[in-house]
Scaffold this motif. Structure first.
Motif, PDB file in Angstrom:
ATOM      1  N   LEU A 320      69.468  -9.301 -27.537  1.00  0.00           N
ATOM      2  CA  LEU A 320      70.916  -9.131 -27.873  1.00  0.00           C
ATOM      3  C   LEU A 320      71.438  -7.903 -27.187  1.00  0.00           C
ATOM      4  CD1 LEU A 320      73.175 -10.617 -29.356  1.00  0.00           C
ATOM      5  CD2 LEU A 320      72.661  -9.326 -31.157  1.00  0.00           C
ATOM      6  N   LEU A 321      70.665  -6.705 -27.385  1.00  0.00           N
ATOM      7  CA  LEU A 321      71.275  -5.403 -26.741  1.00  0.00           C
ATOM      8  C   LEU A 321      71.123  -5.512 -25.490  1.00  0.00           C
ATOM      9  CD1 LEU A 321      71.699  -2.527 -27.301  1.00  0.00           C
ATOM     10  CD2 LEU A 321      69.351  -1.975 -27.256  1.00  0.00           C
ATOM     11  N   THR A 322      70.068  -6.203 -24.767  1.00  0.00           N
ATOM     12  CA  THR A 322      69.840  -6.193 -23.276  1.00  0.00           C
ATOM     13  C   THR A 322      71.295  -7.079 -22.746  1.00  0.00           C
ATOM     14  OG1 THR A 322      67.628  -6.141 -23.410  1.00  0.00           O
ATOM     15  CG2 THR A 322      68.685  -6.855 -21.171  1.00  0.00           C
ATOM     16  N   ARG A 323      71.517  -8.123 -23.312  1.00  0.00           N
ATOM     17  CA  ARG A 323      72.668  -8.802 -22.874  1.00  0.00           C
ATOM     18  C   ARG A 323      74.024  -8.008 -23.310  1.00  0.00           C
ATOM     19  NH1 ARG A 323      69.911 -13.096 -25.484  1.00  0.00           N
ATOM     20  NH2 ARG A 323      71.856 -13.150 -27.248  1.00  0.00           N
ATOM     21  N   HIS A 324      74.021  -7.368 -24.110  1.00  0.00           N
ATOM     22  CA  HIS A 324      75.213  -6.558 -24.647  1.00  0.00           C
ATOM     23  C   HIS A 324      75.626  -5.460 -23.561  1.00  0.00           C
ATOM     24  CE1 HIS A 324      77.965  -4.766 -27.342  1.00  0.00           C
ATOM     25  NE2 HIS A 324      77.560  -3.517 -27.047  1.00  0.00           N
ATOM     26  N   VAL A 330      77.261  -0.619 -20.613  1.00  0.00           N
ATOM     27  CA  VAL A 330      77.114   0.593 -21.653  1.00  0.00           C
ATOM     28  C   VAL A 330      75.437   0.610 -21.489  1.00  0.00           C
ATOM     29  CG1 VAL A 330      77.249   1.239 -24.051  1.00  0.00           C
ATOM     30  CG2 VAL A 330      79.064  -0.291 -22.860  1.00  0.00           C
ATOM     31  N   TYR A 331      75.185   2.039 -21.039  1.00  0.00           N
ATOM     32  CA  TYR A 331      73.679   2.193 -21.101  1.00  0.00           C
ATOM     33  C   TYR A 331      73.414   3.661 -22.126  1.00  0.00           C
ATOM     34  CZ  TYR A 331      73.499  -0.906 -17.440  1.00  0.00           C
ATOM     35  OH  TYR A 331      73.680  -1.948 -16.554  1.00  0.00           O
ATOM     36  N   ALA A 332      72.305   3.795 -22.709  1.00  0.00           N
ATOM     37  CA  ALA A 332      71.558   4.516 -23.400  1.00  0.00           C
ATOM     38  C   ALA A 332      71.167   5.623 -22.607  1.00  0.00           C
ATOM     39  CB  ALA A 332      70.841   3.979 -24.500  1.00  0.00           C
ATOM     40  N   ARG A 333      71.699   7.049 -22.699  1.00  0.00           N
ATOM     41  CA  ARG A 333      71.192   8.062 -22.068  1.00  0.00           C
ATOM     42  C   ARG A 333      69.911   8.746 -22.865  1.00  0.00           C
ATOM     43  NH1 ARG A 333      77.305  10.658 -21.402  1.00  0.00           N
ATOM     44  NH2 ARG A 333      77.123   9.748 -23.491  1.00  0.00           N
ATOM     45  N   THR A 334      69.873   8.641 -24.181  1.00  0.00           N
ATOM     46  CA  THR A 334      68.770   9.101 -24.791  1.00  0.00           C
ATOM     47  C   THR A 334      68.037   7.937 -25.668  1.00  0.00           C
ATOM     48  OG1 THR A 334      70.117   9.907 -26.492  1.00  0.00           O
ATOM     49  CG2 THR A 334      69.842  11.610 -24.903  1.00  0.00           C
ATOM     50  N   GLU A 335      67.097   8.401 -26.142  1.00  0.00           N
ATOM     51  CA  GLU A 335      66.401   7.527 -26.989  1.00  0.00           C
ATOM     52  C   GLU A 335      66.893   7.279 -28.487  1.00  0.00           C
ATOM     53  OE1 GLU A 335      63.658   4.791 -27.844  1.00  0.00           O
ATOM     54  OE2 GLU A 335      63.716   6.001 -25.873  1.00  0.00           O
ATOM     55  N   GLU A 336      68.003   8.422 -28.660  1.00  0.00           N
ATOM     56  CA  GLU A 336      68.691   8.427 -29.974  1.00  0.00           C
ATOM     57  C   GLU A 336      69.820   7.386 -29.574  1.00  0.00           C
ATOM     58  OE1 GLU A 336      67.610  11.258 -28.615  1.00  0.00           O
ATOM     59  OE2 GLU A 336      65.948  11.660 -30.176  1.00  0.00           O
ATOM     60  N   LYS A 338      70.083   4.873 -27.716  1.00  0.00           N
ATOM     61  CA  LYS A 338      69.418   3.616 -27.809  1.00  0.00           C
ATOM     62  C   LYS A 338      69.308   3.169 -29.246  1.00  0.00           C
ATOM     63  CE  LYS A 338      65.674   0.706 -25.859  1.00  0.00           C
ATOM     64  NZ  LYS A 338      64.585   0.574 -24.929  1.00  0.00           N
ATOM     65  N   LEU A 339      68.702   4.009 -29.958  1.00  0.00           N
ATOM     66  CA  LEU A 339      68.523   3.470 -31.293  1.00  0.00           C
ATOM     67  C   LEU A 339      69.763   2.901 -32.155  1.00  0.00           C
ATOM     68  CD1 LEU A 339      65.586   5.907 -32.502  1.00  0.00           C
ATOM     69  CD2 LEU A 339      65.567   3.179 -32.101  1.00  0.00           C
ATOM     70  N   GLU A 340      70.744   4.021 -31.721  1.00  0.00           N
ATOM     71  CA  GLU A 340      72.140   3.643 -32.253  1.00  0.00           C
ATOM     72  C   GLU A 340      72.645   2.280 -31.769  1.00  0.00           C
ATOM     73  OE1 GLU A 340      73.846   5.271 -34.825  1.00  0.00           O
ATOM     74  OE2 GLU A 340      72.209   6.223 -35.060  1.00  0.00           O
ATOM     75  N   LEU A 341      72.569   2.266 -30.678  1.00  0.00           N
ATOM     76  CA  LEU A 341      72.943   0.699 -30.153  1.00  0.00           C
ATOM     77  C   LEU A 341      72.221  -0.443 -30.592  1.00  0.00           C
ATOM     78  CD1 LEU A 341      73.188   1.798 -26.345  1.00  0.00           C
ATOM     79  CD2 LEU A 341      75.016   1.308 -28.241  1.00  0.00           C
TER      80      LEU A 341
END
Length: 551
Positions: A320-324, A330-336, A338-341
């Motif tokens: 779901l996150l990948t499709r989103h 929208v891409y996560a720049r840090t691991e934090e 990504k966890l929020e997303l």
């Protein structure tokens, strides 16, 4: 292999399988024999080199084959012990290094199908709705929307300022106040086409309103805040700056209402307006049904609590996150980040997974099944919504059996939810009648919820889509493979394999002695014949030595 059941946490169970030293030695011998065919040793004919030289020259290959065979044997025994229908996923498997002359213990963690008590789903309180009343103003607005959608666009050539009713193409680059891009994909610039008059319906309402009065070719910077209803949930309420370039400006060349009515076969305006009234009524009725369906799903999920299989939940959330992220760039720049997303995706995936488990349990209890006609209509409706013809849908689904299986499952869940809606609106049918919803009474407060029109495929289209069949998955096939001790994985009557000369497909073809391997049948990776033990017509080429891997 000996099986020992370990601790169970929620729906995750740990199982330890122990292979005694002689069995480990036999498996390793088989791995060496498999590698021997491909190892060239000077002084020996192909396939005749001694074990010690094969190990020296192909140790990695032998180890890989050895562990692969162990994994396949372990999964077969787990499936035989538990039954494939109870196992949703293999969460983890640990195979330690083998020591000559010693037993080997394999730890397998599996996620099981959750068990729970179903609530009373026959008496769910639903709101009563009356027949939607359609005003003349609503008909006027709908006709204007449809006619504008089909109108021809003519470019504005005089360079005049943009008016409220114009259609404007704008290149938008959204940035946070610190200057970083909001949409950080390969191309952070979005090209949108908006009408300032309908700004609130656009993706960036402030941008649509902000270009009024500008000339084509203008550059402008417009601060705005993403709305609380913005589709990308992590952007809701955030402040941003839109750097805009105004491109083409167009006016709509529209037909008159009389011309539109004649062109589309209505004859006169009155018939067009009556048709538009029915379309609005249908849309509102379907919206009301959607509200009722949402109420049923919420009731079911709030009434039952059970642990979800984490391996399935994590997989669904990541997909779901990948499709989103792909959809909104929208891409996560840090691991934090990504966890929020991922957090809202876990919540959405968990809700969907819980809903599906409950609806599947209701379908099993009520013996609800999907007929070929049901599936054909469902595929036709999906194709219509996504812009695919029946021919295109057939081509797509024939190439992807997993997609076909998932769509059939979705069709079953939708049919189950539709039946729950009908039962709670109009009451369950009697025991002697079919499970279809009864006819609607004139005094029924929910009578408005019965659509007056259904999207139906033609007879030829329905027949074409209904021919698509779903083959059993590897987890559903209780057949076709044999354990290393020669015992079948199924207690069903066993049948031999046969390769029909007309299609070339290997199929189970009637009673016969156990272990028969007629010409054309496949062999498993360890060289043992695949023994057909399932129903006639099952294709043994779908057999697996490991779930998801064809032999």
């Amino acid at each position: 292999m000996k099986i020992e059941i370990g601790k169970t946490e929620g729906v995750r169970r740990t199982i330890t399988l122990t292979a005694e030293a002689p069995e480990v030695a036999a498996i390793k011998k088989g791995a060496i024999d498999a590698a021997r065919k491909y190892v060239k040793v000077p002084g020996f004919r192909p396939g005749k080199a001694p074990d010690v030289l094969v190990l020296q020259r192909a140790k990695d290959t032998v180890d890989q084959e050895f562990r692969s065979h162990l994994r396949g044997q372990a999964l077969r025994h787990v499936k035989l012990f538990h039954g494939s229908g109870d196992i949703l996923a293999i969460a983890n498997m640990e195979i330690p290094e083998a020591v000559d002359g010693e037993a080997l213990s394999i730890s397998v963690k599996i996620d099981l199908r959750p068990e729970f008590e179903l609530p009373d789903y026959n008496h769910i309180s639903l709101p009563a709705f009356s027949e939607p009343e359609i005003s003349e103003e609503e008909i006027d607005a709908e006709l204007l929307r449809v006619m504008e959608k089909e109108a021809k666009l003519e470019a504005v050539a005089d360079g005049r300022p943009i008016a409220e009713n114009d259609v404007v193409e704008i290149a938008v680059r959204c940035m946070y106040p610190d200057g970083s891009d909001v949409f950080s994909g390969d191309d952070p610039i979005k090209v949108v086409r908006v009408c300032p008059r309908d700004a609130e319906a656009s993706e960036f309402p402030a941008v649509a309103r902000g270009v009024v009065g500008l000339a084509p070719g203008a550059d402008v910077t417009i601060p705005f805040t993403f709305s609380e209803q913005y589709e990308c949930h992590e952007l809701r309420g955030k402040s941003a700056i839109a750097a805009c370039y105004v491109g083409g400006v167009f006016t709509r060349k529209m037909s008159t209402t009389e011309e539109y009515a004649r062109k589309n076969g209505f004859g006169d305006v009155q018939k067009l307006r009556e048709h538009t009234r029915r379309e609005i009524q249908l849309r509102k009725t379907l919206e009301q049904r959607g509200t009722c369906r949402d109420r049923i799903v919420k009731f079911l999920c709030d009434s039952v609590d059970f642990p979800l299989p984490m391996s399935v939940l994590e997989k669904d959330a990541v997909e779901l996150l990948t499709r989103h992220m792909q959809k909104f760039s929208v891409y996560a720049r840090t691991e934090e980040e990504k966890l929020e997303l991922l957090k809202p995706c876990i919540a959405m995936a968990g809700f969907a997974l819980k809903k599906n488990f409950i609806l599947e349990a209701i379908a099993r209890k009520e013996a609800i099944e999907v007929s070929s006609e049901d599936f054909g209509r469902y595929l036709y409706a999906v194709g219509q919504m996504q812009g695919f013809s029946p021919d295109a849908m057939v081509r797509i689904l024939k190439k992807d059996e997993s997609l076909l299986l998932n769509m059939r499952k979705e069709c079953l869940l939708q049919k189950t939810l539709d039946m729950l809606l009908e039962w709670n609106l109009h009451g369950r049918p009697s025991a002697n009648s079919s499970k279809e919803a009864p006819s609607v009474r004139d005094d029924d407060p929910h009578s408005a919820l019965v659509p007056k029109k259904n999207l139906q495929p033609s007879r030829n289209e329905a027949s074409q889509l209904a021919k698509l069949e779903v083959k059993p998955t590897s987890l559903q096939l209780a057949a076709c493979a044999t354990l290393s001790d020669g015992k079948s994985t199924s207690a069903e009557p066993q049948t031999p394999c046969q390769k029909p000369t007309d299609t070339g497909a290997i199929a189970c073809a009637g009673p016969g002695p156990v272990g028969d391997k007629p010409e054309g049948c496949a062999e498993s990776a360890d060289g043992e014949p695949i023994v057909c033990t399932g129903p006639t017509g099952v294709d043994p080429t779908a057999c697996v030595r490991d779930w998801g891997e064809k032999d």
